[in-house]
Scaffold this motif. Structure first.
Motif, PDB file in Angstrom:
ATOM      1  N   GLY A 188     -36.187  17.314 -12.467  1.00  0.00           N
ATOM      2  CA  GLY A 188     -35.250  17.329 -13.605  1.00  0.00           C
ATOM      3  C   GLY A 188     -33.544  17.192 -12.629  1.00  0.00           C
ATOM      4  O   GLY A 188     -33.554  16.668 -11.668  1.00  0.00           O
ATOM      5  N   SER A 189     -32.686  17.965 -13.318  1.00  0.00           N
ATOM      6  CA  SER A 189     -31.152  18.033 -12.622  1.00  0.00           C
ATOM      7  C   SER A 189     -30.824  19.638 -12.696  1.00  0.00           C
ATOM      8  O   SER A 189     -30.189  19.935 -13.495  1.00  0.00           O
ATOM      9  CB  SER A 189     -30.508  17.279 -13.632  1.00  0.00           C
ATOM     10  OG  SER A 189     -29.188  16.687 -12.965  1.00  0.00           O
ATOM     11  N   PRO A 190     -31.224  20.206 -11.649  1.00  0.00           N
ATOM     12  CA  PRO A 190     -30.837  21.659 -11.482  1.00  0.00           C
ATOM     13  C   PRO A 190     -29.316  22.012 -11.389  1.00  0.00           C
ATOM     14  O   PRO A 190     -28.823  20.950 -10.922  1.00  0.00           O
ATOM     15  CB  PRO A 190     -31.702  22.240 -10.396  1.00  0.00           C
ATOM     16  CG  PRO A 190     -32.570  21.175 -10.028  1.00  0.00           C
ATOM     17  CD  PRO A 190     -31.893  19.791 -10.603  1.00  0.00           C
ATOM     18  N   THR A 191     -28.923  23.239 -11.967  1.00  0.00           N
ATOM     19  CA  THR A 191     -27.703  23.741 -11.827  1.00  0.00           C
ATOM     20  C   THR A 191     -27.537  24.264 -10.440  1.00  0.00           C
ATOM     21  O   THR A 191     -28.380  25.261 -10.400  1.00  0.00           O
ATOM     22  CB  THR A 191     -27.052  24.304 -13.001  1.00  0.00           C
ATOM     23  OG1 THR A 191     -27.404  23.562 -14.256  1.00  0.00           O
ATOM     24  CG2 THR A 191     -25.769  24.762 -12.875  1.00  0.00           C
ATOM     25  N   TYR A 192     -26.371  24.040  -9.690  1.00  0.00           N
ATOM     26  CA  TYR A 192     -26.252  24.696  -8.556  1.00  0.00           C
ATOM     27  C   TYR A 192     -25.134  26.012  -8.833  1.00  0.00           C
ATOM     28  O   TYR A 192     -24.430  25.770  -9.762  1.00  0.00           O
ATOM     29  CB  TYR A 192     -25.496  23.886  -7.633  1.00  0.00           C
ATOM     30  CG  TYR A 192     -25.114  24.654  -6.260  1.00  0.00           C
ATOM     31  CD1 TYR A 192     -25.823  24.769  -5.313  1.00  0.00           C
ATOM     32  CD2 TYR A 192     -23.578  25.034  -6.219  1.00  0.00           C
ATOM     33  CE1 TYR A 192     -25.340  25.438  -4.089  1.00  0.00           C
ATOM     34  CE2 TYR A 192     -23.479  25.681  -4.885  1.00  0.00           C
ATOM     35  CZ  TYR A 192     -24.079  25.982  -4.110  1.00  0.00           C
ATOM     36  OH  TYR A 192     -23.548  26.654  -2.969  1.00  0.00           O
ATOM     37  N   PRO A 193     -25.607  27.091  -8.337  1.00  0.00           N
ATOM     38  CA  PRO A 193     -26.466  27.491  -7.099  1.00  0.00           C
ATOM     39  C   PRO A 193     -27.844  27.665  -7.996  1.00  0.00           C
ATOM     40  O   PRO A 193     -27.842  28.169  -9.059  1.00  0.00           O
ATOM     41  CB  PRO A 193     -25.904  28.554  -6.344  1.00  0.00           C
ATOM     42  CG  PRO A 193     -25.308  29.348  -7.477  1.00  0.00           C
ATOM     43  CD  PRO A 193     -24.581  28.262  -8.415  1.00  0.00           C
ATOM     44  N   LEU A 194     -28.921  27.526  -7.348  1.00  0.00           N
ATOM     45  CA  LEU A 194     -30.214  27.771  -7.611  1.00  0.00           C
ATOM     46  C   LEU A 194     -30.804  28.638  -6.579  1.00  0.00           C
ATOM     47  O   LEU A 194     -30.942  28.382  -5.327  1.00  0.00           O
ATOM     48  CB  LEU A 194     -31.242  26.660  -7.824  1.00  0.00           C
ATOM     49  CG  LEU A 194     -32.384  26.751  -8.387  1.00  0.00           C
ATOM     50  CD1 LEU A 194     -32.568  27.125  -9.943  1.00  0.00           C
ATOM     51  CD2 LEU A 194     -33.267  25.321  -8.252  1.00  0.00           C
ATOM     52  N   TYR A 195     -31.314  30.018  -6.766  1.00  0.00           N
ATOM     53  CA  TYR A 195     -31.893  30.845  -5.960  1.00  0.00           C
ATOM     54  C   TYR A 195     -33.443  30.947  -6.027  1.00  0.00           C
ATOM     55  O   TYR A 195     -34.070  30.933  -7.049  1.00  0.00           O
ATOM     56  CB  TYR A 195     -31.362  32.142  -6.007  1.00  0.00           C
ATOM     57  CG  TYR A 195     -29.942  32.212  -5.627  1.00  0.00           C
ATOM     58  CD1 TYR A 195     -29.197  32.028  -4.401  1.00  0.00           C
ATOM     59  CD2 TYR A 195     -28.821  32.188  -6.715  1.00  0.00           C
ATOM     60  CE1 TYR A 195     -27.913  32.013  -3.967  1.00  0.00           C
ATOM     61  CE2 TYR A 195     -27.615  32.076  -6.487  1.00  0.00           C
ATOM     62  CZ  TYR A 195     -26.970  31.964  -5.112  1.00  0.00           C
ATOM     63  OH  TYR A 195     -25.685  32.056  -4.875  1.00  0.00           O
ATOM     64  N   ASN A 196     -34.004  31.245  -4.665  1.00  0.00           N
ATOM     65  CA  ASN A 196     -35.451  31.877  -5.032  1.00  0.00           C
ATOM     66  C   ASN A 196     -35.670  32.630  -3.776  1.00  0.00           C
ATOM     67  O   ASN A 196     -34.934  32.664  -2.799  1.00  0.00           O
ATOM     68  CB  ASN A 196     -36.453  30.540  -5.232  1.00  0.00           C
ATOM     69  CG  ASN A 196     -36.609  29.566  -3.958  1.00  0.00           C
ATOM     70  OD1 ASN A 196     -37.320  28.469  -3.949  1.00  0.00           O
ATOM     71  ND2 ASN A 196     -36.298  30.000  -2.829  1.00  0.00           N
ATOM     72  N   THR A 197     -36.860  33.283  -4.013  1.00  0.00           N
ATOM     73  CA  THR A 197     -37.136  34.582  -2.960  1.00  0.00           C
ATOM     74  C   THR A 197     -38.552  33.909  -2.152  1.00  0.00           C
ATOM     75  O   THR A 197     -39.503  33.725  -3.069  1.00  0.00           O
ATOM     76  CB  THR A 197     -37.218  35.701  -3.492  1.00  0.00           C
ATOM     77  OG1 THR A 197     -35.946  36.014  -3.931  1.00  0.00           O
ATOM     78  CG2 THR A 197     -37.517  36.790  -2.494  1.00  0.00           C
ATOM     79  N   CYS A 198     -38.672  33.991  -0.823  1.00  0.00           N
ATOM     80  CA  CYS A 198     -39.893  33.609  -0.269  1.00  0.00           C
ATOM     81  C   CYS A 198     -39.867  34.776   0.888  1.00  0.00           C
ATOM     82  O   CYS A 198     -38.814  34.922   1.700  1.00  0.00           O
ATOM     83  CB  CYS A 198     -39.650  32.047   0.555  1.00  0.00           C
ATOM     84  SG  CYS A 198     -40.109  30.954  -0.655  1.00  0.00           S
ATOM     85  N   GLY A 199     -40.963  35.380   1.189  1.00  0.00           N
ATOM     86  CA  GLY A 199     -41.085  36.447   1.797  1.00  0.00           C
ATOM     87  C   GLY A 199     -39.975  37.336   1.905  1.00  0.00           C
ATOM     88  O   GLY A 199     -39.657  38.173   2.907  1.00  0.00           O
ATOM     89  N   GLY A 200     -39.645  37.923   0.757  1.00  0.00           N
ATOM     90  CA  GLY A 200     -38.707  38.668   0.330  1.00  0.00           C
ATOM     91  C   GLY A 200     -37.190  38.575   0.672  1.00  0.00           C
ATOM     92  O   GLY A 200     -36.280  39.297   0.621  1.00  0.00           O
ATOM     93  N   VAL A 201     -37.160  37.220   1.038  1.00  0.00           N
ATOM     94  CA  VAL A 201     -35.650  36.885   1.495  1.00  0.00           C
ATOM     95  C   VAL A 201     -35.144  35.825   0.286  1.00  0.00           C
ATOM     96  O   VAL A 201     -36.023  34.693   0.141  1.00  0.00           O
ATOM     97  CB  VAL A 201     -35.552  35.882   2.803  1.00  0.00           C
ATOM     98  CG1 VAL A 201     -34.209  35.604   3.138  1.00  0.00           C
ATOM     99  CG2 VAL A 201     -36.151  36.927   3.822  1.00  0.00           C
ATOM    100  N   GLN A 202     -33.960  36.141  -0.355  1.00  0.00           N
ATOM    101  CA  GLN A 202     -33.520  35.185  -1.463  1.00  0.00           C
ATOM    102  C   GLN A 202     -32.687  34.154  -0.679  1.00  0.00           C
ATOM    103  O   GLN A 202     -31.750  34.395   0.168  1.00  0.00           O
ATOM    104  CB  GLN A 202     -32.940  36.135  -2.468  1.00  0.00           C
ATOM    105  CG  GLN A 202     -32.260  35.138  -3.327  1.00  0.00           C
ATOM    106  CD  GLN A 202     -31.368  35.813  -4.320  1.00  0.00           C
ATOM    107  OE1 GLN A 202     -30.169  36.038  -4.079  1.00  0.00           O
ATOM    108  NE2 GLN A 202     -31.634  36.152  -5.812  1.00  0.00           N
ATOM    109  N   ARG A 203     -32.966  32.947  -1.069  1.00  0.00           N
ATOM    110  CA  ARG A 203     -32.010  31.940  -0.564  1.00  0.00           C
ATOM    111  C   ARG A 203     -31.574  30.915  -1.686  1.00  0.00           C
ATOM    112  O   ARG A 203     -32.295  30.713  -2.905  1.00  0.00           O
ATOM    113  CB  ARG A 203     -33.056  31.013   0.598  1.00  0.00           C
ATOM    114  CG  ARG A 203     -33.565  31.542   1.635  1.00  0.00           C
ATOM    115  CD  ARG A 203     -34.542  30.750   2.340  1.00  0.00           C
ATOM    116  NE  ARG A 203     -35.196  31.335   3.600  1.00  0.00           N
ATOM    117  CZ  ARG A 203     -36.099  32.033   3.561  1.00  0.00           C
ATOM    118  NH1 ARG A 203     -36.794  32.417   2.579  1.00  0.00           N
ATOM    119  NH2 ARG A 203     -36.459  32.525   4.615  1.00  0.00           N
ATOM    120  N   SER A 204     -30.566  30.312  -1.205  1.00  0.00           N
ATOM    121  CA  SER A 204     -29.937  29.214  -2.183  1.00  0.00           C
ATOM    122  C   SER A 204     -30.733  27.972  -1.927  1.00  0.00           C
ATOM    123  O   SER A 204     -31.020  27.510  -0.504  1.00  0.00           O
ATOM    124  CB  SER A 204     -28.498  29.075  -1.911  1.00  0.00           C
ATOM    125  OG  SER A 204     -27.817  27.884  -2.708  1.00  0.00           O
TER     126      SER A 204
END
Ligand code: ARG
Ligand code: ZN
Ligand code: CA
Length: 243
Positions: A188-204
């Protein structure tokens, strides 16, 4: 002299209906989109968020030049990802010397698939190249929300050794250091900023990367690391140096 590589392109077009028999203008439009996206002269390049500006590719120094379009009428209504379109003996069109030319096949329909590509491991083989479904080629008359020619940009990324930005796994590896690890694909068309967490690290998340799965209007950048990977493939000694 500035190291720009111009890749000669052959478009192999299989059409059943007149609508599928895309015009020369539509094909030229698609090549123009590729040249803008790979040169970072796309009109939406200014949408790149400030936090990603320092890792944006800028000019990848890869360009595309249409050599010829081969057209063939077919009775086949829908194609699959089995390479049948790439062989005359299976109703398709044989590639023009894939060691020297980048072959693109355009078919009328592939069900829900927009396109698919071979990686540089397939360089020079009969099936090497990119397949696109006609509704998603070019801009004028193309099918929203995939109507800015970016299916080709994405598939050419694969052809030049780019993986999906999420590494095709949960928090997977795309072998590019400057693309933030993602939990999965975005659509789709996500809204910036979008965060997710991998290995305990949150990233934009760099969802606006051409190698994610968002709409055409939501993708507008390669990263510098992706640029370097693509340049390595076309440079002397690279798998696609012969193009
Ligand atoms: N799903 C296709 C692939 O994985 C193409 C995705 C293209 N995305 C787009 N916004 N045009 O190769
Ligand atoms: Zn893909
Ligand atoms: Ca990465």
């Amino acid at each position: 002299a500035d190291g720009t590589v111009e890749i000669p392109v052959v478009v192999n077009l299989l059409y059943r209906t007149t609508a599928e028999n895309l015009s020369d203008a539509r094909i030229a439009e698609q090549i123009n989109v590729l040249n803008k996206d790979f040169g970072a002269t796309n009109s939406d390049v200014n949408k790149i968020p400030a936090e990603f500006a320092s890792v944006a590719a800028g000019d990848t120094k890869v360009r595309f030049r249409l050599v010829k379009t081969v057209r063939k009428s077919t009775k086949t209504r829908s194609w699959r990802t089995n390479d049948a379109m790439k062989k005359a003996s299976s109703g398709g069109i044989d590639a023009t010397d894939p060691t020297q030319y980048f072959n693109i096949w355009v078919v009328g329909d592939m069900s829900s698939i927009l396109g698919y590509a071979t990686f540089p491991e397939s360089a020079g083989q009969w099936n090497d190249g990119v397949v696109l479904a006609a509704p998603f080629v070019g801009v004028t008359g193309a099918s929203a929300p995939y109507n800015l020619g970016r299916t080709a940009t994405h598939e050419v990324g694969h052809y030049l050794n780019l993986r999906h930005i999420w590494g095709d796994a949960t928090c997977g590896n795309d072998f590019v250091a400057d693309t933030p690890t993602q939990t999965g694909s975005n659509g789709g068309s996500p809204t910036y900023p979008l965060y997710n967490t991998c290995g305990g690290v949150q990233r934009s998340v760099m969802f606006m990367n051409y190698m994610d799965y968002v709409y055409d209007s939501a993708m507008y950048m390669f990263s510098a690391g992706q640029r370097d990977r693509m340049q390595a493939v076309v440079a002397a000694g690279g798998a696609r140096a012969g193009l």
